[in-house]
Scaffold this motif. Sequence first.
Motif, PDB file in Angstrom:
ATOM      1  N   PHE A  79     -13.687 -33.235  26.477  1.00 45.44           N
ATOM      2  CA  PHE A  79     -12.688 -32.606  27.350  1.00 45.44           C
ATOM      3  C   PHE A  79     -12.314 -33.521  28.501  1.00 45.44           C
ATOM      4  CE2 PHE A  79     -11.089 -29.894  30.714  1.00 45.44           C
ATOM      5  CZ  PHE A  79     -10.177 -29.119  30.025  1.00 45.44           C
ATOM      6  N   ILE A  80     -13.315 -34.089  29.165  1.00 48.80           N
ATOM      7  CA  ILE A  80     -13.039 -34.950  30.316  1.00 48.80           C
ATOM      8  C   ILE A  80     -12.255 -36.189  29.883  1.00 48.80           C
ATOM      9  CG2 ILE A  80     -14.123 -36.439  32.050  1.00 48.80           C
ATOM     10  CD1 ILE A  80     -16.293 -34.173  32.290  1.00 48.80           C
ATOM     11  N   ALA A  81     -12.614 -36.759  28.737  1.00 50.40           N
ATOM     12  CA  ALA A  81     -11.912 -37.956  28.257  1.00 50.40           C
ATOM     13  C   ALA A  81     -10.482 -37.642  27.823  1.00 50.40           C
ATOM     14  CB  ALA A  81     -12.681 -38.585  27.092  1.00 50.40           C
ATOM     15  N   CYS A  82     -10.311 -36.606  27.014  1.00 47.36           N
ATOM     16  CA  CYS A  82      -8.989 -36.337  26.418  1.00 47.36           C
ATOM     17  C   CYS A  82      -8.068 -35.517  27.311  1.00 47.36           C
ATOM     18  CB  CYS A  82      -9.151 -35.620  25.081  1.00 47.36           C
ATOM     19  SG  CYS A  82      -9.939 -36.636  23.823  1.00 47.36           S
ATOM     20  N   GLU A  83      -8.635 -34.614  28.087  1.00 49.54           N
ATOM     21  CA  GLU A  83      -7.796 -33.734  28.897  1.00 49.54           C
ATOM     22  C   GLU A  83      -7.625 -34.244  30.323  1.00 49.54           C
ATOM     23  OE1 GLU A  83      -6.167 -31.108  27.710  1.00 49.54           O
ATOM     24  OE2 GLU A  83      -7.086 -31.223  25.737  1.00 49.54           O
ATOM     25  N   PHE A  84      -8.677 -34.780  30.895  1.00 48.57           N
ATOM     26  CA  PHE A  84      -8.565 -35.209  32.289  1.00 48.57           C
ATOM     27  C   PHE A  84      -8.213 -36.694  32.409  1.00 48.57           C
ATOM     28  CE2 PHE A  84     -10.459 -36.808  36.266  1.00 48.57           C
ATOM     29  CZ  PHE A  84      -9.599 -36.186  37.139  1.00 48.57           C
TER      30      PHE A  84
ATOM     31  N   VAL B 254      -4.636 -38.246  33.475  1.00 47.78           N
ATOM     32  CA  VAL B 254      -4.445 -39.014  34.709  1.00 47.78           C
ATOM     33  C   VAL B 254      -3.850 -40.384  34.406  1.00 47.78           C
ATOM     34  CG1 VAL B 254      -5.658 -40.193  36.594  1.00 47.78           C
ATOM     35  CG2 VAL B 254      -6.233 -37.830  36.014  1.00 47.78           C
ATOM     36  N   LEU B 255      -4.393 -41.062  33.413  1.00 54.95           N
ATOM     37  CA  LEU B 255      -3.966 -42.434  33.126  1.00 54.95           C
ATOM     38  C   LEU B 255      -2.666 -42.521  32.332  1.00 54.95           C
ATOM     39  CD1 LEU B 255      -7.469 -43.901  32.222  1.00 54.95           C
ATOM     40  CD2 LEU B 255      -6.214 -44.147  34.376  1.00 54.95           C
ATOM     41  N   PHE B 256      -2.419 -41.548  31.470  1.00 55.01           N
ATOM     42  CA  PHE B 256      -1.271 -41.645  30.568  1.00 55.01           C
ATOM     43  C   PHE B 256      -0.143 -40.681  30.937  1.00 55.01           C
ATOM     44  CE2 PHE B 256       1.038 -40.699  26.642  1.00 55.01           C
ATOM     45  CZ  PHE B 256       1.334 -41.979  26.198  1.00 55.01           C
TER      46      PHE B 256
ATOM     47  N   ARG C  30      14.235 -41.787  27.339  1.00 50.99           N
ATOM     48  CA  ARG C  30      13.946 -41.433  25.943  1.00 50.99           C
ATOM     49  C   ARG C  30      12.633 -42.068  25.488  1.00 50.99           C
ATOM     50  NH1 ARG C  30      19.540 -41.033  25.599  1.00 50.99           N
ATOM     51  NH2 ARG C  30      19.977 -43.236  25.306  1.00 50.99           N
ATOM     52  N   GLN C  31      12.423 -43.326  25.852  1.00 55.63           N
ATOM     53  CA  GLN C  31      11.190 -44.026  25.484  1.00 55.63           C
ATOM     54  C   GLN C  31       9.973 -43.328  26.098  1.00 55.63           C
ATOM     55  OE1 GLN C  31      10.930 -48.132  26.792  1.00 55.63           O
ATOM     56  NE2 GLN C  31       8.700 -47.983  26.850  1.00 55.63           N
ATOM     57  N   VAL C  32      10.057 -43.003  27.382  1.00 54.27           N
ATOM     58  CA  VAL C  32       8.946 -42.347  28.074  1.00 54.27           C
ATOM     59  C   VAL C  32       8.688 -40.971  27.456  1.00 54.27           C
ATOM     60  CG1 VAL C  32       8.202 -41.383  30.296  1.00 54.27           C
ATOM     61  CG2 VAL C  32       9.255 -43.651  30.198  1.00 54.27           C
ATOM     62  N   ALA C  33       9.734 -40.232  27.127  1.00 57.26           N
ATOM     63  CA  ALA C  33       9.576 -38.912  26.504  1.00 57.26           C
ATOM     64  C   ALA C  33       8.895 -39.049  25.141  1.00 57.26           C
ATOM     65  CB  ALA C  33      10.929 -38.224  26.368  1.00 57.26           C
ATOM     66  N   GLN C  34       9.281 -40.046  24.351  1.00 61.12           N
ATOM     67  CA  GLN C  34       8.646 -40.269  23.043  1.00 61.12           C
ATOM     68  C   GLN C  34       7.175 -40.641  23.207  1.00 61.12           C
ATOM     69  OE1 GLN C  34      11.183 -43.225  21.278  1.00 61.12           O
ATOM     70  NE2 GLN C  34      12.611 -41.712  20.457  1.00 61.12           N
ATOM     71  N   GLU C  35       6.867 -41.477  24.182  1.00 58.24           N
ATOM     72  CA  GLU C  35       5.476 -41.843  24.447  1.00 58.24           C
ATOM     73  C   GLU C  35       4.658 -40.606  24.834  1.00 58.24           C
ATOM     74  OE1 GLU C  35       5.767 -44.693  27.600  1.00 58.24           O
ATOM     75  OE2 GLU C  35       6.428 -46.307  26.267  1.00 58.24           O
ATOM     76  N   PHE C  36       5.253 -39.759  25.662  1.00 53.80           N
ATOM     77  CA  PHE C  36       4.571 -38.555  26.123  1.00 53.80           C
ATOM     78  C   PHE C  36       4.247 -37.658  24.937  1.00 53.80           C
ATOM     79  CE2 PHE C  36       3.990 -34.424  27.956  1.00 53.80           C
ATOM     80  CZ  PHE C  36       3.467 -34.640  29.207  1.00 53.80           C
ATOM     81  N   VAL C  37       5.217 -37.427  24.074  1.00 51.45           N
ATOM     82  CA  VAL C  37       5.005 -36.564  22.904  1.00 51.45           C
ATOM     83  C   VAL C  37       3.966 -37.175  21.969  1.00 51.45           C
ATOM     84  CG1 VAL C  37       6.112 -35.589  20.857  1.00 51.45           C
ATOM     85  CG2 VAL C  37       7.254 -35.455  23.073  1.00 51.45           C
ATOM     86  N   ALA C  38       4.021 -38.475  21.760  1.00 52.43           N
ATOM     87  CA  ALA C  38       3.041 -39.133  20.888  1.00 52.43           C
ATOM     88  C   ALA C  38       1.632 -39.023  21.475  1.00 52.43           C
ATOM     89  CB  ALA C  38       3.418 -40.597  20.684  1.00 52.43           C
ATOM     90  N   GLY C  39       1.494 -39.250  22.752  1.00 54.67           N
ATOM     91  CA  GLY C  39       0.191 -39.156  23.406  1.00 54.67           C
ATOM     92  C   GLY C  39      -0.342 -37.740  23.461  1.00 54.67           C
ATOM     93  N   HIS C  40       0.555 -36.789  23.395  1.00 50.29           N
ATOM     94  CA  HIS C  40       0.164 -35.379  23.451  1.00 50.29           C
ATOM     95  C   HIS C  40      -0.796 -35.014  22.321  1.00 50.29           C
ATOM     96  CE1 HIS C  40       0.513 -31.102  24.094  1.00 50.29           C
ATOM     97  NE2 HIS C  40       0.860 -30.962  22.832  1.00 50.29           N
ATOM     98  N   TRP C  41      -0.693 -35.690  21.182  1.00 45.64           N
ATOM     99  CA  TRP C  41      -1.555 -35.371  20.041  1.00 45.64           C
ATOM    100  C   TRP C  41      -3.020 -35.691  20.357  1.00 45.64           C
ATOM    101  CZ3 TRP C  41       0.376 -32.014  16.955  1.00 45.64           C
ATOM    102  CH2 TRP C  41       1.759 -31.943  16.825  1.00 45.64           C
TER     103      TRP C  41
ATOM    104  N   GLY D  41      -8.212 -33.383  21.291  1.00 40.34           N
ATOM    105  CA  GLY D  41      -9.348 -33.242  22.203  1.00 40.34           C
ATOM    106  C   GLY D  41      -9.654 -31.789  22.521  1.00 40.34           C
ATOM    107  N   GLY D  42      -8.610 -30.990  22.703  1.00 43.91           N
ATOM    108  CA  GLY D  42      -8.811 -29.562  22.958  1.00 43.91           C
ATOM    109  C   GLY D  42      -9.425 -28.854  21.763  1.00 43.91           C
ATOM    110  N   ALA D  43      -8.990 -29.219  20.563  1.00 45.24           N
ATOM    111  CA  ALA D  43      -9.548 -28.619  19.348  1.00 45.24           C
ATOM    112  C   ALA D  43     -11.024 -28.983  19.198  1.00 45.24           C
ATOM    113  CB  ALA D  43      -8.759 -29.080  18.125  1.00 45.24           C
ATOM    114  N   VAL D  44     -11.346 -30.245  19.419  1.00 41.78           N
ATOM    115  CA  VAL D  44     -12.739 -30.695  19.287  1.00 41.78           C
ATOM    116  C   VAL D  44     -13.614 -30.042  20.363  1.00 41.78           C
ATOM    117  CG1 VAL D  44     -14.268 -32.710  19.438  1.00 41.78           C
ATOM    118  CG2 VAL D  44     -12.151 -32.843  18.106  1.00 41.78           C
ATOM    119  N   THR D  45     -13.125 -29.988  21.581  1.00 37.85           N
ATOM    120  CA  THR D  45     -13.879 -29.347  22.665  1.00 37.85           C
ATOM    121  C   THR D  45     -14.181 -27.895  22.325  1.00 37.85           C
ATOM    122  OG1 THR D  45     -12.911 -30.792  24.344  1.00 37.85           O
ATOM    123  CG2 THR D  45     -13.834 -28.696  25.115  1.00 37.85           C
TER     124      THR D  45
END
Length: 181
Positions: free
Chosen positions: A95-100, A104-106, A128-139, A144-148
């Motif tokens: 949780f701390i790694a994937c959610e926090f 913070v970093l991404f 558009r690039q930043v939005a695509q990065e955000f959506v990709a990183g969201h996974w 992380g939430g599922a594993v937690t």
Amino acid sequence: MSRTRWTTVALIVLVWASMMSFGGVAAETVMLYPNIFGDAPASLDRAREFLVAGGPSDYFPPLGATVVLTCLAATAFTWREPRLRWWIVAAAAVFIACEFLFSVLFFWPRNEIMFVDPVGTHSPEYLRQVAQEFVAGHWVRLAGGAVTSALAFTALLRWVGRTAPASTERRERAGTVEGLR
């Protein structure tokens, strides 16, 4: 209240909070993200107008703090149970790694670009690039939430299996049978 009861309460709250967090991220994925990131930069402007009274930044920080605090409490209550403790420590670490930390970093820098910087500061292509990065990183956050949640739920199931009256009676009977052999 007994230590067993406090441990049970801490584990139930941990499972509830982690599943609420995971469920919130999953709901964002299917309900909000197509609207927010579907047609950047126009969709980002609409999101700024829509998310005025409240948004994810109002919901997730208190819930995340609850997950972390209940991880700490559950770890303290189960420290004498190494077979259980590591499930909770693993849930906290994921949780701390994937959610926090990942947020913070991404995510935070990208949120700043898309939703805090004045409109017109960045080119449409960059948004558009930043939005695509955000959506990709969201996974990463969703996984992380599922594993937690799975780790916390496993800890609760193991705890209940260990402390339930029926399983205690079975263990006692098995010990009696073993003692007769």
